[in-house]
Each structure stands twice: as C-alpha cells, then as structure tokens.
Design a protein around this motif. Structure first.
Motif, PDB file in Angstrom:
ATOM      1  N   THR A   1       0.821  -1.218   0.000  1.00  0.00           N
ATOM      2  CA  THR A   1       0.000   0.000   0.000  1.00  0.00           C
ATOM      3  C   THR A   1       0.852   1.265   0.000  1.00  0.00           C
ATOM      4  O   THR A   1       0.414   2.312  -0.487  1.00  0.00           O
ATOM      5  N   ILE A   2       2.063   1.181   0.551  1.00  0.00           N
ATOM      6  CA  ILE A   2       2.964   2.339   0.556  1.00  0.00           C
ATOM      7  C   ILE A   2       3.347   2.704  -0.876  1.00  0.00           C
ATOM      8  O   ILE A   2       3.333   3.883  -1.265  1.00  0.00           O
ATOM      9  N   GLU A   3       3.649   1.695  -1.682  1.00  0.00           N
ATOM     10  CA  GLU A   3       4.002   1.935  -3.084  1.00  0.00           C
ATOM     11  C   GLU A   3       2.780   2.411  -3.875  1.00  0.00           C
ATOM     12  O   GLU A   3       2.894   3.286  -4.736  1.00  0.00           O
ATOM     13  N   GLU A   4       1.628   1.822  -3.577  1.00  0.00           N
ATOM     14  CA  GLU A   4       0.413   2.236  -4.266  1.00  0.00           C
ATOM     15  C   GLU A   4       0.072   3.689  -3.960  1.00  0.00           C
ATOM     16  O   GLU A   4      -0.385   4.440  -4.835  1.00  0.00           O
ATOM     17  N   ALA A   5       0.320   4.115  -2.711  1.00  0.00           N
ATOM     18  CA  ALA A   5       0.058   5.507  -2.324  1.00  0.00           C
ATOM     19  C   ALA A   5       0.968   6.460  -3.091  1.00  0.00           C
ATOM     20  O   ALA A   5       0.539   7.529  -3.557  1.00  0.00           O
ATOM     21  N   ALA A   6       2.239   6.084  -3.232  1.00  0.00           N
ATOM     22  CA  ALA A   6       3.193   6.916  -3.965  1.00  0.00           C
ATOM     23  C   ALA A   6       2.792   7.041  -5.435  1.00  0.00           C
ATOM     24  O   ALA A   6       2.868   8.121  -6.029  1.00  0.00           O
ATOM     25  N   GLU A   7       2.354   5.909  -6.016  1.00  0.00           N
ATOM     26  CA  GLU A   7       1.960   5.927  -7.423  1.00  0.00           C
ATOM     27  C   GLU A   7       0.682   6.750  -7.629  1.00  0.00           C
ATOM     28  O   GLU A   7       0.506   7.408  -8.662  1.00  0.00           O
ATOM     29  N   SER A   8      -0.195   6.737  -6.625  1.00  0.00           N
ATOM     30  CA  SER A   8      -1.435   7.521  -6.735  1.00  0.00           C
ATOM     31  C   SER A   8      -1.158   9.022  -6.694  1.00  0.00           C
ATOM     32  O   SER A   8      -1.981   9.825  -7.147  1.00  0.00           O
ATOM     33  N   LEU A   9       0.025   9.387  -6.168  1.00  0.00           N
ATOM     34  CA  LEU A   9       0.424  10.795  -6.110  1.00  0.00           C
ATOM     35  C   LEU A   9       1.275  11.203  -7.310  1.00  0.00           C
ATOM     36  O   LEU A   9       1.848  12.292  -7.338  1.00  0.00           O
ATOM     37  N   GLY A  10       1.378  10.308  -8.289  1.00  0.00           N
ATOM     38  CA  GLY A  10       2.062  10.657  -9.530  1.00  0.00           C
ATOM     39  C   GLY A  10       3.451  10.099  -9.695  1.00  0.00           C
ATOM     40  O   GLY A  10       4.108  10.345 -10.716  1.00  0.00           O
ATOM     41  N   SER A  11       3.949   9.335  -8.724  1.00  0.00           N
ATOM     42  CA  SER A  11       5.286   8.753  -8.837  1.00  0.00           C
ATOM     43  C   SER A  11       5.243   7.539  -9.758  1.00  0.00           C
ATOM     44  O   SER A  11       4.336   6.702  -9.664  1.00  0.00           O
ATOM     45  N   SER A  12       6.220   7.444 -10.654  1.00  0.00           N
ATOM     46  CA  SER A  12       6.283   6.274 -11.546  1.00  0.00           C
ATOM     47  C   SER A  12       6.699   5.051 -10.739  1.00  0.00           C
ATOM     48  O   SER A  12       7.243   5.166  -9.639  1.00  0.00           O
ATOM     49  N   ARG A  13       6.456   3.868 -11.300  1.00  0.00           N
ATOM     50  CA  ARG A  13       6.802   2.634 -10.580  1.00  0.00           C
ATOM     51  C   ARG A  13       8.305   2.530 -10.330  1.00  0.00           C
ATOM     52  O   ARG A  13       8.735   2.121  -9.260  1.00  0.00           O
ATOM     53  N   PHE A  14       9.092   2.909 -11.325  1.00  0.00           N
ATOM     54  CA  PHE A  14      10.542   2.815 -11.166  1.00  0.00           C
ATOM     55  C   PHE A  14      11.033   3.841 -10.139  1.00  0.00           C
ATOM     56  O   PHE A  14      11.899   3.558  -9.325  1.00  0.00           O
ATOM     57  N   ASN A  15      10.459   5.033 -10.176  1.00  0.00           N
ATOM     58  CA  ASN A  15      10.823   6.074  -9.214  1.00  0.00           C
ATOM     59  C   ASN A  15      10.433   5.652  -7.793  1.00  0.00           C
ATOM     60  O   ASN A  15      11.181   5.884  -6.824  1.00  0.00           O
ATOM     61  N   THR A  16       9.275   5.033  -7.671  1.00  0.00           N
ATOM     62  CA  THR A  16       8.833   4.534  -6.364  1.00  0.00           C
ATOM     63  C   THR A  16       9.779   3.461  -5.850  1.00  0.00           C
ATOM     64  O   THR A  16      10.125   3.430  -4.660  1.00  0.00           O
ATOM     65  N   PHE A  17      10.202   2.592  -6.754  1.00  0.00           N
ATOM     66  CA  PHE A  17      11.131   1.530  -6.381  1.00  0.00           C
ATOM     67  C   PHE A  17      12.448   2.106  -5.871  1.00  0.00           C
ATOM     68  O   PHE A  17      12.954   1.692  -4.821  1.00  0.00           O
ATOM     69  N   LEU A  18      13.010   3.084  -6.599  1.00  0.00           N
ATOM     70  CA  LEU A  18      14.316   3.639  -6.242  1.00  0.00           C
ATOM     71  C   LEU A  18      14.266   4.522  -4.996  1.00  0.00           C
ATOM     72  O   LEU A  18      15.162   4.456  -4.137  1.00  0.00           O
ATOM     73  N   LYS A  19      13.223   5.354  -4.883  1.00  0.00           N
ATOM     74  CA  LYS A  19      13.209   6.373  -3.835  1.00  0.00           C
ATOM     75  C   LYS A  19      12.410   5.995  -2.585  1.00  0.00           C
ATOM     76  O   LYS A  19      12.551   6.651  -1.552  1.00  0.00           O
ATOM     77  N   ILE A  20      11.604   4.950  -2.698  1.00  0.00           N
ATOM     78  CA  ILE A  20      10.797   4.568  -1.536  1.00  0.00           C
ATOM     79  C   ILE A  20      11.088   3.126  -1.096  1.00  0.00           C
ATOM     80  O   ILE A  20      11.451   2.878   0.060  1.00  0.00           O
ATOM     81  N   THR A  21      10.952   2.179  -2.032  1.00  0.00           N
ATOM     82  CA  THR A  21      11.102   0.772  -1.663  1.00  0.00           C
ATOM     83  C   THR A  21      12.532   0.434  -1.259  1.00  0.00           C
ATOM     84  O   THR A  21      12.774  -0.163  -0.201  1.00  0.00           O
ATOM     85  N   VAL A  22      13.508   0.796  -2.114  1.00  0.00           N
ATOM     86  CA  VAL A  22      14.908   0.479  -1.824  1.00  0.00           C
ATOM     87  C   VAL A  22      15.380   1.104  -0.511  1.00  0.00           C
ATOM     88  O   VAL A  22      16.020   0.419   0.302  1.00  0.00           O
TER      89      VAL A  22
END
Length: 569
Positions: free
Chosen positions: A466-487
């Motif tokens: 849900t953390i990644e889904e929240a970031a994507e709902s705010l306009g973050s791309s999947r790759f950007n979410t992976f690099l800046k949030i998940t990693v």
C-alpha cells in the motif's frame, strides 16, 4: 492461542500471463544473464560428458558406476556428509535453543566467535586440527608423552566429520536462532500452563515449529559438506571423497580429454538437484507462517543450572574456535617450513606484506568480492522485487534458475566456467574470459546470488504494498517509487545481507581454486597452496588476516543492523 497466528503458507498470487512492461524487460535481462553464466556452462559440461568426437556416448557414466574405485568415493561422501549433518543439526539446534531462551554474560562476543568459526574456509580447520591432533600435533604429543594415553587418529572419517561438524553447526545455530525469534512467548506460556516445560516443551512444541527451518539448514549443511574437497584432501589421508575425485580428475585432464571429469560434474549436479527437490517437498509439507507479537525474552540463568549450561556452551564454542585461535598463535612463532622452532617472530607477517604474490592475494581478496558484490546487489535486489511484486511466468522461471547456484557444488561450477569460457584446447571459445578478474567476480556473484535474493524477498514481504500504491497515486512512476521509496526501506536489510555475502565471498575456495591465475589468486587459494607446500608460518599469517577481515565485517554487520544477534531466517 493469543498473540500468535499460525497458518498454512498460501501460494503466492501472481499473473500467469506475461504483460510486457519495464519490469518484464529488467527480468528478461536477468534471465539472459542466468542463461549465459549458468545454463550455458552446465549445458557445455553436459555436452562434454556425452559427446566424444561427435558421437553420443555414456561410457564415462558407465565407467564411474561400474568401477568400484570411483563409485566408492560417492558412498564415502554420503557417509561423512550425513554424519557431519546429523551432528551439526544436534549441536546447532541445542545451541540455538540455549541462546534464544537464556541470557548470560558475553553473548554478543560468543555469537561473533560462533560465526567466525563458520565463515572461515573448512580446509583451514582441517589444517589446524592436523597441527593440534596430528601425529606430531601439540595435543597429541601432550596426551602421549605426558598423560601416556593412546595416540588419537585424526585422519580419515573421524577428522573429516570433526571438521564438518565444528565448521557447519554455526549455520544451523543461526537458522534456529532466527526461527525462535518468530515464536511468540504466549505459545510457551500456554504449554507451561498445561504442565509442558523443559525438555518436553522443546520436543513437543518448539521442535515441530522449527521443523521447516531445520530441514532447510540440513540441506545447506549437507550440500556444503558434500561439496567440500579441501578438508578431505588435507585430512582424509586416503579416504577419497567424490569432490576430491572430481577435482583431481579435472586437473589431470586439463589440456586433453576431459569427458570423464565432465561426467562426474553432471552426476554431482543431478544429486544436488534431487536433494534440493526432496527438501523442497518436505519443507512445503511442514511449512507454516508464524507472526510473533511478543518475541521470546531470554531469561537469566540462576543456581546450579548455570554451571552445566555455561559449561556446555563455552566448551562447544571453544572447540569450534580452537583451530582459528591456534592459527593466530602459530602465526607469531618462528618457523622453518613445516617445523615450528622455539621463539616468537613477525617474520611470517613480514613475508606476507613484502612478497608480491601475497600482497596481490590480499588485494584480490578485497577487490574481486567487491566487484562481485555490486553484481549481486544489482541482480539480487531487482530479482527479489519482481519475484514478489510482479510475479509472472518469466519471473518464476528466473527465480527458479536463481536457486541453482545454491545447490551446485563450487568445484562443479568452476569446471563449468572453464569449459564454457575457455578459448584454449577443450574450450568452447565463446566469451573467453578464463583467467581474468571477470570470471572470478562472476563466479563469486553467481554462487552468492541465491542468499541475497532470498534475504531481499524476506525484507520486501514485510513492506506493505500500500505504501508503493500511495506513492503511485500521487504521480510517482513505478521505477521512481522503487528507487526512492522501496529500496530505502529495504536499505538496512540489504546492507546487512551484503556484509554477510561479502564474508562468504572472501572465504570462497572451491570455485576460485580452479579459476585463479597468478594475477587473480585470492587469500584462500594462497593459504591452501602454502599449506600443501608446507609453509605453515605464512599460511597461519594469511589465515589470521582473513580471520581479522571476517571479525571486522561481523562487527560492522551488527552495527549496521542494530542487532546484537546474527541470525538467518
């Protein structure tokens, strides 16, 4: 039971179809890497084993199974590996239980000592025990000359099993310790309320909960002992094992017909895969998930129980660390080849730090694993992410391929690399990197990838999607979410896993002993060759430096992870 949820593990849900996107492209790149540096070398070895002068033949396999001289080596390996595994499971499980349940002084230091015992190359332990319990060993001499006891025979099966047990029980210890951390204390409290305590509680409650972990650690211990050739080579004294036969046959066949060596390698791969699938089937049958709301808190030891408990723990750890301790001591003795002369000296260290061959080995021990570690982190974290978050047919296949280096003996992988990437006689000519730093780094990376993938997957499953889904709902791309949030959320676990992977790389021997050249020799290879040459002083000095690297890495791991415990799960 309150505070704990135990349920059958559900299958991971994912799409069986293959929808092409950025993550599919990344997975395909990783898949091609596995095809190039794992599948292709194995197929090349298989081709060498069954095709001679363009004709299909199984003569090499027939010769192995019909010639008792060769087939007996397989039985010998099963015997010593099974004995070593059983004793390791016994010691490791008991030690893991004692460390998890009781609190006593010096536990962090004792844990480091246990892990140091497991991280040093097995042949170092064999070499040390020869110095201690060999025919002219220090302990043997004391027993025979002072206590007038019969001479101990450390060679053959007893010595091999002793080294395997003391070297590998720490792996079981770390797995069991990790499993016990997931057990909720309410389970033990409920058992105690029904009169189930002590030994009965261990066998009735804790042992069933630890069964999947014990099965997994049993496979790891068996495969590590089954694949070890350095220990039987040094301390076996005529007790031929399967890995020794593979190594010797391949070395003798270099430059000529290596069909028989290739056949032995294929037999080793088949045995390893059969054991792996059997282990997986058993583990899946007994697998379940535990959610610990109230982890077990170690209790202080009081009264008469303190003496036998601490006595057992200290004795086992002392036995495990004795070879390393004695090596450190002998590194400061005056030596003349295989003879230790009276007096102390820094001469062994002077030779190590002034002779180009040794300084190159030390440099390579730092350089090559660092290169391999970059590869491992890039592929391991990426593959773990797509395997958990974007599971499909391709990721499942890639993830399965990624487990193969986990079960293939290092010697066999070394033979496969030489066969596939050698432009000389007997080589395929494709991607001729044999003898280079590249092949050393790639071999290290391929062997250690499974550990990083599995540890990264475990960390990732603890991060809510849900953390990644929240970031994507705010306009973050999947790759950007992976690099800046998940990693970043995985960072502490990734770094901790990287340090442990690094330790296993700097102590690697079985693959590098076949792939090294003068320019790519590592410390483990240098130690092994110095022992064979009878240069015990320089071998001890190099071993001491390697132990120092290991200890410093473990301290760094504990600092980064913020934990006083070193466990696996």
């Amino acid at each position: 039971m309150a505070g704990v949820a135990i349920e059958k593990t559900a299958k991971v849900k994912g799409s069986s179809s293959l929808n092409w996107n950025m993550w599919t492209t990344i997975t395909m790149v990783v898949f091609v890497i596995y095809l190039t540096f794992l599948v292709y070398p194995i197929l090349t070895v298989l081709s060498k084993a069954v095709f001679v002068d363009g004709s299909f033949t199984l003569s090499s396999f027939t010769e192995f199974f019909t010639n008792e001289y060769y087939s007996q080596t397989l039985l010998n390996s099963v015997v010593v590996s099974s004995l070593g595994t059983l004793l390791s499971l016994l010691l490791g499980s008991v030690m893991g239980y004692l460390f998890a349940m009781f609190d006593f002084r010096g536990k962090p230091l004792l844990q480091i000592l246990i892990v140091v015992a497991s991280m040093s190359p097995p042949f170092v332990g064999a070499y040390s025990w020869i110095l201690l319990l060999g025919r002219s060993g220090v302990i043997t001499t004391f027993f025979v000359n002072v206590l007038h006891l019969p001479q101990i025979n450390i060679y053959g099966i007893p010595g091999i099993v002793l080294v395997f047990t003391l070297q590998l029980f720490p792996l079981v210890f770390m797995y069991v310790s990790g499993a016990l951390k997931k057990v909720d204390s309410s389970v033990l409290e409920a058992a105690a309320s029904m009169g189930c305590t002590g030994v009965k509680r261990f066998f009735s409650v804790l042992l069933p909960l630890m069964t999947p972990t014990i099965i997994a650690s049993a496979l790891l211990v068996f495969m590590k002992s089954f694949a070890d050739f350095g220990t039987p080579m040094l301390i076996g004294e005529g007790y031929r094992t399967f890995p020794v036969t593979i190594y010797q046959e391949f070395i003798s066949e270099v430059g000529g017909n290596d069909t028989f060596a290739a056949a032995l390698a294929i037999i080793a791969i088949v045995i390893a895969m059969l054991l792996f699938f059997i282990q997986q089937a058993i583990a899946n049958k007994f697998s379940f998930t535990m959610n610990s709301l109230h982890p077990i808190e170690p209790s202080p030891v009081h009264g008469w129980k303190k003496i036998p408990l601490l006595g057992f723990v200290y004795f086992i750890i002392a036995m495990a660390i004795l070879p390393q301790g004695y090596l450190v001591y002998t590194s400061f003795l005056k030596t003349s080849g295989m003879i230790f002369v009276p007096g102390y000296s820094f001469n062994s260290y002077i030779q190590v730090f002034t002779r180009p061959g040794f300084t190159t080995a030390i440099f390579n021990t730092l350089r090559i694993p660092l290169i391999a570690l970059v590869i491992v982190l890039f592929i391991g974290v990426t593959l773990a992410y797509v395997a958990v978050r974007h599971r499909n047919v391709l990721t499942k296949l890639t993830d399965t391929l990624g487990m193969m280096p986990y079960i293939i003996p290092g010697t066999v992988l070394g033979i496969a690399f030489i066969t596939a990437f050698n432009s000389g006689i007997g080589g395929s000519g494709f991607l001729a990197i044999t003898g280079t730093v590249t092949i050393m780094a790639v071999s290290f990376a391929m062997r250690r990838l499974p550990f990083t993938v599995r540890s990264s997957e475990a960390i990732l499953r603890q991060i809510p999607i849900t953390i990644e889904e929240a970031a994507e709902s705010l306009g973050s791309s999947r790759f950007n979410t992976f690099l800046k949030i998940t990693v970043p959320m995985m960072a502490s676990g990734i770094v901790s896993g990287a340090i442990l992977t690094w330790i296993t790389m700097i102590t690697e021997l079985s693959t590098s002993i076949l792939l090294y050249t003068v320019k790519t020799k590592t410390m483990t290879v240098a130690i092994y060759t110095e022992v064979l040459r009878g240069n015990y002083g320089t071998a001890a000095a190099l071993s001491t430096i390697l132990i120092l690297f290991t200890v410093l890495s473990l301290i760094l791991f504990m600092k980064v992870s913020g934990s006083k415990d070193i466990t696996m799960s």
